[in-house]
Design a protein around this motif. Structure first.
Motif, PDB file in Angstrom:
ATOM      1  N   TRP A  36      40.314 -10.745 108.881  1.00 26.45           N
ATOM      2  CA  TRP A  36      39.874 -12.116 109.182  1.00 26.45           C
ATOM      3  C   TRP A  36      38.507 -12.090 109.879  1.00 26.45           C
ATOM      4  O   TRP A  36      37.621 -12.868 109.566  1.00 26.45           O
TER       5      TRP A  36
ATOM      6  N   VAL B 120      28.724 -12.978 103.451  1.00 22.74           N
ATOM      7  CA  VAL B 120      27.329 -13.404 103.565  1.00 22.74           C
ATOM      8  C   VAL B 120      26.385 -12.325 103.026  1.00 22.74           C
ATOM      9  O   VAL B 120      25.434 -12.619 102.292  1.00 22.74           O
ATOM     10  N   ALA B 121      26.674 -11.075 103.357  1.00 26.79           N
ATOM     11  CA  ALA B 121      25.812  -9.995 102.877  1.00 26.79           C
ATOM     12  C   ALA B 121      25.858  -9.913 101.353  1.00 26.79           C
ATOM     13  O   ALA B 121      24.814  -9.801 100.690  1.00 26.79           O
TER      14      ALA B 121
ATOM     15  N   PHE C  43      31.071 -11.570 107.437  1.00 25.01           N
ATOM     16  CA  PHE C  43      29.876 -10.723 107.318  1.00 25.01           C
ATOM     17  C   PHE C  43      29.761 -10.184 105.903  1.00 25.01           C
ATOM     18  O   PHE C  43      28.698 -10.231 105.278  1.00 25.01           O
TER      19      PHE C  43
ATOM     20  N   LEU D 116      33.559 -20.947 106.269  1.00 24.65           N
ATOM     21  CA  LEU D 116      34.016 -19.575 106.057  1.00 24.65           C
ATOM     22  C   LEU D 116      33.327 -18.587 106.997  1.00 24.65           C
ATOM     23  O   LEU D 116      33.844 -17.509 107.270  1.00 24.65           O
ATOM     24  N   ILE D 117      32.149 -18.955 107.494  1.00 28.93           N
ATOM     25  CA  ILE D 117      31.431 -18.055 108.401  1.00 28.93           C
ATOM     26  C   ILE D 117      31.972 -18.143 109.829  1.00 28.93           C
ATOM     27  O   ILE D 117      31.782 -17.247 110.631  1.00 28.93           O
ATOM     28  N   LEU D 118      32.689 -19.217 110.103  1.00 29.20           N
ATOM     29  CA  LEU D 118      33.101 -19.484 111.485  1.00 29.20           C
ATOM     30  C   LEU D 118      33.713 -18.281 112.223  1.00 29.20           C
ATOM     31  O   LEU D 118      33.354 -18.034 113.372  1.00 29.20           O
ATOM     32  N   PRO D 119      34.614 -17.517 111.599  1.00 34.57           N
ATOM     33  CA  PRO D 119      35.191 -16.390 112.367  1.00 34.57           C
ATOM     34  C   PRO D 119      34.152 -15.404 112.881  1.00 34.57           C
ATOM     35  O   PRO D 119      34.358 -14.749 113.898  1.00 34.57           O
ATOM     36  N   TRP D 120      33.035 -15.303 112.189  1.00 36.81           N
ATOM     37  CA  TRP D 120      31.981 -14.398 112.619  1.00 36.81           C
ATOM     38  C   TRP D 120      31.238 -14.967 113.824  1.00 36.81           C
ATOM     39  O   TRP D 120      30.692 -14.239 114.656  1.00 36.81           O
ATOM     40  N   ALA D 121      31.232 -16.299 113.915  1.00 39.05           N
ATOM     41  CA  ALA D 121      30.436 -16.950 114.944  1.00 39.05           C
ATOM     42  C   ALA D 121      31.123 -16.915 116.302  1.00 39.05           C
ATOM     43  O   ALA D 121      30.476 -17.012 117.334  1.00 39.05           O
TER      44      ALA D 121
ATOM     45  N   LEU E 183      28.523   0.573 106.698  1.00 38.16           N
ATOM     46  CA  LEU E 183      28.530  -0.063 108.018  1.00 38.16           C
ATOM     47  C   LEU E 183      29.938  -0.455 108.431  1.00 38.16           C
ATOM     48  O   LEU E 183      30.377  -0.166 109.534  1.00 38.16           O
TER      49      LEU E 183
END
Lengths: 290, 336
Positions: free
Chosen positions: B207, B215-216, B212, B150-155, B261
């Protein structure tokens, strides 16, 4: 079974609410699977496209032929490596300078009470919300009069406007997590504040510095607006500008574009996934305790 | 906030120095000197950032504000053609640009869509992020694998993702339309129809933003003591009540920060709009930032004054938003 899970993962704060019904479990897993597919799919699709011959690029035949032709084509016939080098140089310089300039400030605002501190903190915060539109024209005109348009140096200086406030802000968060007793022990040993900072605190803050550096690197690496406006000519582009070439100028060249995307994204993603736990800590530490 | 011990230590350290060099600080100018000897460490440490901010942010900002009060464009700014230096000929016009922007329909129209874009992106992203964070905070098999995926798009660097989406959205060859065709549905003009384009850019930004947020919020959830939930459960609170009365209040400080933010980020989100649609079709997806960019870099002659005016207006809007947001939080007893 629930209790063993609880002891093996003590940080899991999920409440003890007995056993979940199978239906609920299926629901949760389905949600997660659907979300994961949506998250991963676009990236995976580009990866698969990059491995297909260009003529099948827009088809759904995946494994008919697998080839690295897109990659060799990209590396041999385009300026990709030049763009990659430009991006690497610009992002690395921005990061180094940003971290170097901002480190002592992060420490000072974390530890000292001094006239002007409040104003400085506010400035650091407000500059984070500067839209690119406010600075881009004056900086463009200044760079133009200094002859720095189309030069790596010009873009590095420009990126410092983003990196420096951000690095100072984030490092403050990390320095806040280092116990003050360490500073005191330094003073007992006769170190002045610079000595304390340099010999005691900086080594302890290394993980934080690494994360800050990484984050500003990624920011410079992925910046689009300044890079598009300031850099023209094939050999001066950064990756963000280079990729636009594949889509805009010659119609859509999905083959080389997908290969380039993979070469840009995969290393960044790997490093990111290793560093991400600290990223959030750093950001929320900087933001929440501000 | 600095704790006293360390500032005392600065005083102490500086005091040693003072005794060594300027014994008996005089009466006149003594205050300045004393403050200098007390704080010079701190000031020396913040000096590099202060100088950098003043030179490369402060000066351009002042110049930008000045340009917004002139009629500067590509033809009348100082420039050099070959060896000839042509001096600037633009003139001070006062607040004309602001009056034009605020009374014309273009700025207000773009502002309207920018607000729709920001509110829908932030609210959808927050809702999805909160839902996923809640699921991931439970004991569930394969949690860390899901989290990673699920974090992949941020990476992935943002501009790469945006191009990937452009590929998927392509009207003739894009995968989304292929899938729809497979289901017997007509091709959707994802980026070529004003309404669909608006939907498409929001979808991409959501997406990009969910990881972010997730995770936050997950970090926030994990800092809520589990005992609270146990106690609530003992008292017979159901899942919704626990969420409403423990999870949401427990997430307050994290949520207020991430909402602030991501509102600022989304309002200023240049790459998604610029790379996906260039503001098109027509001006349907143009947000304030991309339009300001367009004034100075895409039209001819480049309109630097108008672009600066929009830039200053954007900054004022954001600062006003942050100030109001802060005041509301403070009224509700939130220390921020």
């Amino acid at each position: 079974m629930v209790t063993t899970a609880q002891t093996t993962t003590p940080q899991a704060n999920a409440p003890l609410r007995g056993r979940r019904s199978p239906l609920a479990s299926i629901g949760l897993h389905t949600t997660l699977i659907v979300a994961s597919v949506i998250a991963v799919f676009p990236v995976l699709w580009v990866l698969l496209t990059s491995l297909k011959p260009a003529k099948y690029a827009t088809t759904t035949d995946f494994f008919k032929e697998t080839t690295l032709a897109n990659y060799t084509d990209l590396l041999e016939n385009t300026e990709f490596l030049t763009w990659f080098g430009n991006s690497l140089l610009i992002a690395a310089l921005t990061t180094l300078l940003g971290v170097f300039i901002a480190a002592t400030t992060g420490y000072a605002v974390s530890r000292f009470r001094f006239p002007g501190k409040r104003g400085l903190m506010w400035t650091l915060l407000i500059t984070q919300m500067f839209p690119v539109a406010v600075l881009i024209v004056p900086i463009y005109n200044i760079m133009s009069s200094l002859g720095l348009l189309n030069k790596a140096a010009g873009l590095v200086i420009t990126y410092l406007t983003i990196a420096v406030p951000f690095c100072a802000w984030m490092m403050k968060g990390f320095f806040d997590t280092i116990p003050r007793e360490i500073d005191e022990s330094g003073q007992v040993d006769g170190l002045n504040p610079f000595g304390t900072f340099w010999r005691l605190i900086l080594p302890l803050a290394k993980p934080g510095l690494a994360v800050t550096a990484f984050y500003s690197f990624i920011t410079a690496w992925g910046e689009v607006a300044y890079a598009s406006a300031f850099m023209v000519g094939d050999e001066n582009l950064t990756l963000a500008g280079g990729l636009q070439k594949f889509v805009n100028q010659y119609g859509a060249q999905w083959g080389p574009m997908s290969a380039a995307s993979v070469l840009i994204a995969v290393p960044a993603a790997l490093v990111f996934l290793v560093a991400q736990r600290h990223l959030v800590t750093g950001m929320s530490a900087g933001a929440v305790k501000g | 906030m600095a704790v006293d011990t360390s500032s005392q230590s600065a005083v102490k350290a500086a005091g040693v120095d003072a005794r060594g060099r300027h014994r008996g600080t005089g009466t006149s100018g003594g205050k300045v000197r004393r403050s200098l000897t007390t704080h010079w460490y701190a000031w020396a440490m913040v000096a590099p950032v202060t100088v950098v901010i003043a030179v490369i942010i402060g000066y351009p900002l002042v110049r930008g504000i000045y340009l917004s009060l002139t009629d500067a464009n590509e033809r009348n700014v100082a420039r050099s053609i070959g060896v000839n230096q042509i001096p600037a000929t633009y003139e001070f016009v006062g607040l004309d640009n602001y009056v034009d922007a605020l009374t014309g329909s273009q700025f207000l129209g773009t502002l309207g869509w920018t607000l729709v874009w920001t509110v829908s992106c932030v609210s959808v992203t927050f809702a999805l992020g909160l839902a996923l964070a809640n699921i991931l905070n439970r004991k569930i098999a394969g949690r860390s694998v899901y989290r990673m995926l699920l974090i992949l798009p941020w990476a992935v660097p943002g501009f790469v993702s945006v191009f990937a989406w452009r590929f998927l959205y392509n009207q003739d060859n894009g995968l989304l339309n292929k899938l729809l065709a497979g289901g017997g549905i007509d091709a959707v003009p994802w980026l070529n129809d004003p309404t669909w384009a608006k939907f498409s850019v929001i979808a991409v930004n959501v997406w990009l933003g969910v990881p972010f947020m997730m995770v936050a919020l997950l970090g926030g959830l994990q800092s809520i003591p589990g005992e609270l939930y146990e106690a609530a459960e003992m008292d017979g609170a159901n899942a919704w009540q626990r969420f409403r009365h423990i999870t949401l209040p427990g997430l307050r400080s994290v949520s207020t920060t991430v909402i602030l933010l991501s509102t600022i980020w989304t309002f200023n989100m240049f790459p998604v709009i610029f790379l996906l649609t260039r503001g098109g079709p027509g001006e349907a997806t143009q947000i304030l930032v991309t339009q300001a960019y367009k004034f100075s870099f895409e039209i001819s002659p480049r309109d630097f004054a108008q672009s600066s005016t929009w830039g200053v207006l954007i900054l004022i809007l954001l600062m006003a938003f942050a100030a109001v947001y802060r005041r509301v939080l403070r009224k509700q007893g939130e220390v921020w």
